[in-house]
Design a protein around this motif. Structure first.
Motif, short mmCIF file in Angstrom:
data_model
loop_
_atom_site.label_atom_id
_atom_site.label_comp_id
_atom_site.label_asym_id
_atom_site.label_seq_id
_atom_site.Cartn_x
_atom_site.Cartn_y
_atom_site.Cartn_z
N SER A 36 -11.56 41.36 52.65
CA SER A 36 -10.55 40.64 51.88
C SER A 36 -9.82 41.57 50.90
N PHE A 37 -10.52 42.53 50.32
CA PHE A 37 -9.84 43.49 49.45
C PHE A 37 -8.91 44.37 50.26
N GLY A 38 -9.34 44.74 51.45
CA GLY A 38 -8.48 45.53 52.34
C GLY A 38 -7.22 44.75 52.70
N ASN A 39 -7.40 43.49 53.04
CA ASN A 39 -6.23 42.65 53.37
C ASN A 39 -5.28 42.52 52.19
N THR A 40 -5.85 42.37 51.00
CA THR A 40 -5.02 42.25 49.80
C THR A 40 -4.22 43.54 49.60
N LEU A 41 -4.89 44.67 49.81
CA LEU A 41 -4.21 45.96 49.69
C LEU A 41 -3.08 46.08 50.70
N MET A 42 -3.36 45.69 51.94
CA MET A 42 -2.34 45.69 52.99
C MET A 42 -1.14 44.84 52.58
N PHE A 43 -1.45 43.64 52.10
CA PHE A 43 -0.40 42.72 51.66
C PHE A 43 0.45 43.38 50.57
N MET A 44 -0.24 43.96 49.59
CA MET A 44 0.45 44.58 48.47
C MET A 44 1.35 45.72 48.94
N LEU A 45 0.80 46.57 49.82
CA LEU A 45 1.56 47.75 50.26
C LEU A 45 2.80 47.36 51.05
N MET A 46 2.75 46.20 51.71
CA MET A 46 3.94 45.76 52.44
C MET A 46 4.88 44.95 51.56
N GLU A 47 4.29 44.02 50.79
CA GLU A 47 5.11 43.05 50.07
C GLU A 47 5.90 43.68 48.93
N VAL A 48 5.23 44.47 48.09
CA VAL A 48 5.89 44.97 46.88
C VAL A 48 7.10 45.86 47.20
N PRO A 49 6.96 46.88 48.06
CA PRO A 49 8.15 47.70 48.35
C PRO A 49 9.27 46.90 49.00
N LEU A 50 8.92 46.02 49.94
CA LEU A 50 9.95 45.23 50.62
C LEU A 50 10.68 44.33 49.63
#
Lengths: 296, 283
Positions: free
Chosen positions: A69-83
């Motif tokens: 779940s922390f990995g998924n959150t990191l993935m989400f963050m890395l995609m969502e914030v820059p976009l």
């Protein structure tokens, strides 16, 4: 008694009293208790409560769903914030002119910000629904095969990201637009006299002067994206195959569904909190350095 | 201003905007499409929703999905609960935030700096870290499933205090002095002199808080366990989560839950935008 009403230095305490009590009882006390609860074995029935020291932390290190779940959150963050920030910035520049069409566009692009993530998630998951959705039908027509989107383990998280960007870019747009509008127009006039192209104006004037605002958006979005919950809860419940289970989703599941492990969930929440703090402080420092370089 | 008058070549100037206009139109379509789809689909009969291949429009329209959702879940009750929770929270918070913001901005008192720093720290604490202890507190106070339990923890917001303080700082100095000489006490100064001056800021903060609470999911989800106390987001989320997806009623329910804020947005747009823009301001 009269003193409290007539002496400013005393009346001040009357003015701040309600807010201070509420912040103390419902935010500051819970923060401390969260850390404390993390050292206990505590469930929702408050039976068999016992001090377990660091056991919850040992347990979470070995819990594959925590790492996932922390990995998924990191993935989400890395995609969502820059976009989100890039799109928000791009659109803010597009709507920084003044014409009736641009003003209308601003109002419309802000609409998703007003809407609840719950309803937005319901609507998008139905539009992407493999049975009734129009978009899966079109992807099939285009020869891409029958995409199942939110039910596809590899596509689910990108769709959650898309949905979040769609919902939130209007917010970034408004914040950055306010920043753009506060830039002194003489800079642009001077640039125009010098014959600077729009792209040059953007990279030489707008972007550097907007850096504090961009930094603010990056940091707040980052903190927000570490807490992503609503869209996952509504659209996928963490599935398929736990591929969209985020940290908060997992904390919520641990605490508020059987066997209601409040102590263990608090330990995970504490770890998340520490990560959020470290990330935002680090980024804050990094941006401050950049700003100093711009204004030096 | 020594800027030379622009030479009159209107055409290239307009051409420059064609590209950005097209991009904007594409974005508008992307934003508006789900809403159009939602409204039109909510007026379709079930066979027209599940028809294959999927159609955007239907041969005929009906209100049956609205009837179905109102009979499947107590939507009026959700609407009422959401309104009580969101408006109740907002009214208290705007009042208390303004009071505290005023004191921090304009009165010198012992501990001002330390207490205001505490407010700033509170602003940085994410809700998720306080979530579980908050649940235990409300449970132990016997306030689970009550409006008091929902409203009490949110009767002030650190952001609101911060925002109102920034506003009060910007007001001209010595406003209070004249009133004090006229014999008005501190409470009178705040309510008669200060509050009328910050109506716009209070409205923007109010709209901002109203929007956040109206749309909030995890907070009411956690503090309510009975159907009678659900808000629109938590009730709808449970509805789409628990049973086999009922397409029509889910869509109609979403329309109902979005409508109140969208109507408010239509009439009070500038306060919505001001509220969000304020989150981005630096002191």
């Amino acid at each position: 008694m009269r003193d409290w009403l007539n002496k400013p230095a005393k009346a001040a305490y009357l003015f701040i009293f309600p807010s201070m009590v509420i912040l103390l009882v419902f935010t500051l006390v819970p923060v401390v208790s969260s850390v404390v609860i993390g050292f206990f074995n505590l469930n929702m029935f408050f039976k068999d409560t016992s001090f377990v020291g660091l056991q919850n932390y040992a347990k979470l290190l070995a819990d594959r769903r925590v790492w996932n779940s922390f990995g998924n959150t990191l993935m989400f963050m890395l995609m969502e914030v820059p976009l989100q920030v890039t799109l928000g910035l791009f659109v803010a520049v597009l709507v920084s002119r003044a014409s009736w069409f641009v003003r209308l566009a601003r109002s419309v692009l802000f609409i998703p910000v007003v809407c609840s993530l719950t309803s937005i998630s319901i609507i998008w998951s139905l539009i992407l629904d493999p049975t009734i959705g129009i978009i899966p039908y079109y992807t099939q027509l285009l020869g891409l095969g029958k995409c199942t989107f939110l039910k596809d383990p590899n596509l689910a998280m990108p769709i959650i990201v898309f949905l979040s960007v769609w919902k939130n870019f209007g917010q970034t747009m408004v914040i950055l637009l306010a920043g753009i509008q506060s830039i002194n127009p003489t800079y642009y006039e001077a640039a125009m006299v010098e014959g600077a192209k729009p792209a040059q104006q953007f990279f030489r004037i707008t972007l550097p002067l907007l850096l504090p605002n961009v930094a603010f958006c990056v940091i707040t979005n980052l903190i927000g994206s570490m807490q992503v919950f609503d869209q996952v809860y509504v659209a996928t419940r963490g599935g398929p195959m736990f591929r969209t289970e985020t940290a908060v989703m997992y904390i919520y599941t641990r605490a508020f569904s059987a066997p209601f492990q409040l102590g263990y969930a608090s330990a995970i929440a504490t770890v998340l909190f520490v990560i959020i703090m470290i990330l935002s402080l680090t980024l804050n420092r990094w941006f401050l350095k950049r700003e100093e370089a711009v204004y030096a | 201003m020594m800027v030379q008058p622009m030479p009159r070549h209107v055409k290239p100037f307009k051409l420059k905007h064609v590209g950005s206009t097209l991009v904007l139109m594409a974005l508008l379509a992307l934003v508006l499409y789900p809403f159009l789809w939602m409204v039109i689909s909510s007026l379709k009969a079930e066979p027209d929703i599940v028809t294959y291949p999927p159609q955007f429009f239907a041969p005929g329209y009906t209100l049956v999905q609205y009837q179905r959702v109102f009979s499947a879940i107590p939507l009026w009750m959700y609407l009422r609960n959401t309104a009580i929770f969101a408006f109740g929270t907002t009214l208290f918070s705007v009042l208390f935030d303004s009071m505290a913001g005023y004191a921090f901005a304009r009165i010198r008192f012992k501990g001002r700096k330390a207490l205001f720093n505490l407010v700033l720290i509170t602003m940085m604490i994410p809700f998720q870290i306080t979530m579980i202890p908050l649940f235990i507190q409300i449970f132990k106070m016997g306030l689970l499933n009550t409006f008091a339990g929902l409203i009490l923890p949110r009767m002030t917001s650190a952001f609101g205090i911060f925002m109102m303080r920034s506003y009060f700082v910007s007001l001209p100095r010595d406003l209070e002095e004249a009133a004090r000489i006229d014999g008005l006490n501190e409470i009178g100064i705040f309510f008669r002199i200060m509050l009328p001056l910050c109506k716009a800021a209070m409205l923007a903060l109010g709209i901002f808080l109203l929007m956040g609470n109206w749309n909030d999911l995890i907070y009411p989800l956690m503090l309510t366990t009975t159907t009678e106390m659900r808000t629109l987001p938590s009730g709808l989320a449970m509805f789409v989560g628990e049973r086999v997806t009922q397409y029509g009623p889910s869509i109609a329910g979403s329309v109902i839950s979005l409508l109140p804020l969208l109507i408010l947005y239509f009439f009070a747009q500038r306060y919505f935008i001001a509220g969000i823009a304020m989150t981005g301001m630096k002191d």
